[in-house]
Motif scaffolding. Structure first.
Motif, PDB file in Angstrom:
ATOM      1  N   GLU A 136      43.899  32.338  49.759  1.00 43.66           N
ATOM      2  CA  GLU A 136      42.655  32.938  49.276  1.00 43.66           C
ATOM      3  C   GLU A 136      42.799  34.458  49.153  1.00 43.66           C
ATOM      4  O   GLU A 136      42.307  35.063  48.190  1.00 43.66           O
ATOM      5  CB  GLU A 136      41.503  32.597  50.226  1.00 43.66           C
ATOM      6  N   LEU A 177      42.478  36.610  45.715  1.00 45.45           N
ATOM      7  CA  LEU A 177      41.512  37.703  45.620  1.00 45.45           C
ATOM      8  C   LEU A 177      42.196  38.999  45.188  1.00 45.45           C
ATOM      9  O   LEU A 177      41.670  39.753  44.358  1.00 45.45           O
ATOM     10  CB  LEU A 177      40.810  37.890  46.967  1.00 45.45           C
ATOM     11  N   ARG A 187      41.501  41.193  41.779  1.00 45.63           N
ATOM     12  CA  ARG A 187      41.167  42.620  41.798  1.00 45.63           C
ATOM     13  C   ARG A 187      42.221  43.487  41.108  1.00 45.63           C
ATOM     14  O   ARG A 187      42.061  44.701  40.991  1.00 45.63           O
ATOM     15  CB  ARG A 187      41.006  43.094  43.245  1.00 45.63           C
ATOM     16  N   TYR A 204      37.367  31.701  37.792  1.00 52.88           N
ATOM     17  CA  TYR A 204      37.820  31.859  39.176  1.00 52.88           C
ATOM     18  C   TYR A 204      37.876  30.526  39.926  1.00 52.88           C
ATOM     19  O   TYR A 204      38.868  30.219  40.595  1.00 52.88           O
ATOM     20  CB  TYR A 204      36.921  32.846  39.918  1.00 52.88           C
ATOM     21  N   TYR A 261      41.161  28.924  41.363  1.00 53.94           N
ATOM     22  CA  TYR A 261      41.145  28.753  42.819  1.00 53.94           C
ATOM     23  C   TYR A 261      41.711  27.383  43.179  1.00 53.94           C
ATOM     24  O   TYR A 261      42.597  27.262  44.039  1.00 53.94           O
ATOM     25  CB  TYR A 261      39.711  28.896  43.328  1.00 53.94           C
ATOM     26  N   SER A 311      28.325  32.927  52.819  1.00 59.65           N
ATOM     27  CA  SER A 311      28.814  34.017  51.976  1.00 59.65           C
ATOM     28  C   SER A 311      29.954  33.505  51.108  1.00 59.65           C
ATOM     29  O   SER A 311      30.974  33.043  51.624  1.00 59.65           O
ATOM     30  CB  SER A 311      29.297  35.176  52.849  1.00 59.65           C
ATOM     31  N   GLU A 312      29.771  33.561  49.795  1.00 62.93           N
ATOM     32  CA  GLU A 312      30.803  33.112  48.862  1.00 62.93           C
ATOM     33  C   GLU A 312      30.948  34.129  47.740  1.00 62.93           C
ATOM     34  O   GLU A 312      29.945  34.642  47.231  1.00 62.93           O
ATOM     35  CB  GLU A 312      30.465  31.736  48.273  1.00 62.93           C
ATOM     36  N   LEU A 313      32.195  34.386  47.354  1.00 60.88           N
ATOM     37  CA  LEU A 313      32.504  35.385  46.338  1.00 60.88           C
ATOM     38  C   LEU A 313      31.730  35.114  45.048  1.00 60.88           C
ATOM     39  O   LEU A 313      31.709  33.983  44.561  1.00 60.88           O
ATOM     40  CB  LEU A 313      34.012  35.383  46.062  1.00 60.88           C
ATOM     41  N   PHE A 314      31.084  36.142  44.512  1.00 58.65           N
ATOM     42  CA  PHE A 314      30.328  36.137  43.254  1.00 58.65           C
ATOM     43  C   PHE A 314      28.960  35.467  43.361  1.00 58.65           C
ATOM     44  O   PHE A 314      28.087  35.713  42.541  1.00 58.65           O
ATOM     45  CB  PHE A 314      31.095  35.447  42.097  1.00 58.65           C
TER      46      PHE A 314
END
Length: 426
Positions: A50, A54, A58, A111, A115, A359-362
């Protein structure tokens, strides 16, 4: 043919060379019944993958992270195999494939797809290493790519199971092998109708074991953990936790719903529907009985503590001071469903709705973008959600000492609080 036994080994049980050797010893006298063995990624490999993904997203250099992860697996191999063993080339080839996936176009829209194509390599690596080691020890085991068996929708990161097709695959391809040999395969992953790798949700290897257990009409499913069985609290967080010798399906499902990490939340239901018992046992003390989850157990009244970290509290307030109605809740939940976000706690007031989510990205940004035109929105991050089940006389004050409490609620037997550790003023 006798009914199949399913054994699932998590990341801690294959975290290093000594752990793999221990797994082999556990299986040595258990392979005669030709079980199906499900393994997770080694140690913290999923976290490492992960982080690599990430950094790739970025635009940051991830070569050091990738090299470190490859060396981690090769170092384990060096301790398990002779120098020129074929497993080294197989591990290096899997990392070559991984880098090809990482080279694909990666945007917020792609994503989740990328992923799933990346993260599952942890299980592919661990299952290949473990299978090769078992065979080197004279324990004949057949390696199976679970993507050929477990078929899913294309809901990447949270794929839904095609139960009928998965069962047909298991009966057609696995049963003839299991009549002669044990099988070792991967947890956490499957594939969609286009053959693309999918994942079943974080920590989904338990669920994989249940899927395969149901599809094979298994005698039982056993999850091997680094704890004695199912405890009434995480012993790392709450010293003095006590062991349940047995649980009924309903109570176990309730614990997983609130976030008990010892079992994946989706594991219980399919097994309960087919009355397949689930055992949670220790790979450190493999002869200990652990916990049996089945339909005939009496309900325990022992208070049970569950702590979920990395939580976000989001409050939606109507803009025109009208009271909260069902349509407002439906409006929020419709967006949550589209984002595949599960609500861990809900509280409504006269003019507001408050929810607690992982909490999750995006996902938070997308949630806010969708609902800010309709509500005033406030949120707090980096919170913990504490749940106490089977509570009779209110939450002990000690559970909230030293914390700022953002939200709390209590039903007849369940207490929940959203909290954050206070930083002492020096």
């Amino acid at each position: 043919m006798a009914k199949t036994l399913i054994y699932k080994f998590g990341g801690a049980s294959v975290k290093d060379a000594d752990a793999v050797k221990n797994l082999a010893e556990i299986l040595r006298n258990r392979l005669r019944k030709n079980p199906l063995i499900v393994v997770s990624a080694m140690g913290k490999t999923t976290n490492a993958l992960e982080e690599i993904l990430l950094r790739r997203f970025r635009g940051e250099d991830y070569s050091w992270n990738s090299t470190k992860l490859e060396e981690f697996h090769l170092d384990i191999c060096r301790l398990l195999f002779p120098e020129k063993h074929s497993v080294f080339a197989k591990v290096q080839n899997l990392f070559f494939q991984l880098h090809q996936e990482l080279a694909r176009d990666l945007t917020p829209d792609t994503y989740d797809l990328i992923y799933d194509q990346v993260i599952g390599y942890g299980e592919l690596l661990s299952s290949r290493i473990v299978m090769e080691y078992l065979c080197d020890q004279g324990l004949t085991v057949i390696w199976q790519d679970v993507r050929e068996i477990i078929k899913t929708t294309s809901d990447f990161r949270f794929a839904k199971i095609d139960w009928e097709l998965t069962r047909r695959n298991a009966q057609t391809y696995l049963v003839p092998i299991l009549e002669k040999f044990p099988i070792l395969t991967q947890g956490f992953i499957g594939s969609d109708t286009q053959g693309r790798m999918t994942t079943l949700g974080r920590e989904g290897s338990d669920f994989s074991a249940a899927i395969l257990g149901v599809s094979l009409d298994a005698a039982s499913v056993t999850i091997w953990k680094d704890v004695p069985g199912v405890l009434n609290a995480d012993p790392k967080l709450f010293p003095g936790a006590s062991l349940f010798d047995e649980l009924d399906y309903k109570q176990a499902a309730e614990m997983t719903f609130y976030g008990a990490s010892v079992i994946h939340p989706k594991t219980i239901k399919p097994l309960a529907n087919r009355s397949i018992p689930l055992f949670v046992r220790s790979f450190i003390h493999p002869d200990a009985p652990g916990t049996k989850i089945h339909g005939q157990a009496k309900r325990h009244q022992t208070p049970t503590l569950v702590l979920k970290k990395n939580q976000i509290l989001v409050s939606f307030m109507v803009k025109d001071f009208t009271f909260i109605e069902e349509k407002h809740i439906h409006q929020v939940y419709e967006v949550l469903q589209g984002l595949k976000l599960k609500v861990n706690m809900l509280q409504t007031a006269a003019i507001s709705i408050s929810i607690v989510i992982d909490s999750e990205l995006f996902k938070l940004e997308k949630l806010l973008t969708a609902l800010r035109p309709h509500f005033e929105v406030r949120f707090n991050e980096d919170l913990e959600l504490l749940t106490v089940l089977n509570l009779e006389h209110g939450a002990p004050a000690s559970l909230l000492e030293g914390y700022e409490v953002f939200l709390e609620q209590q039903t007849r037997t369940t207490f929940q609080a959203v909290r954050k550790k206070l930083i002492p003023i020096e």
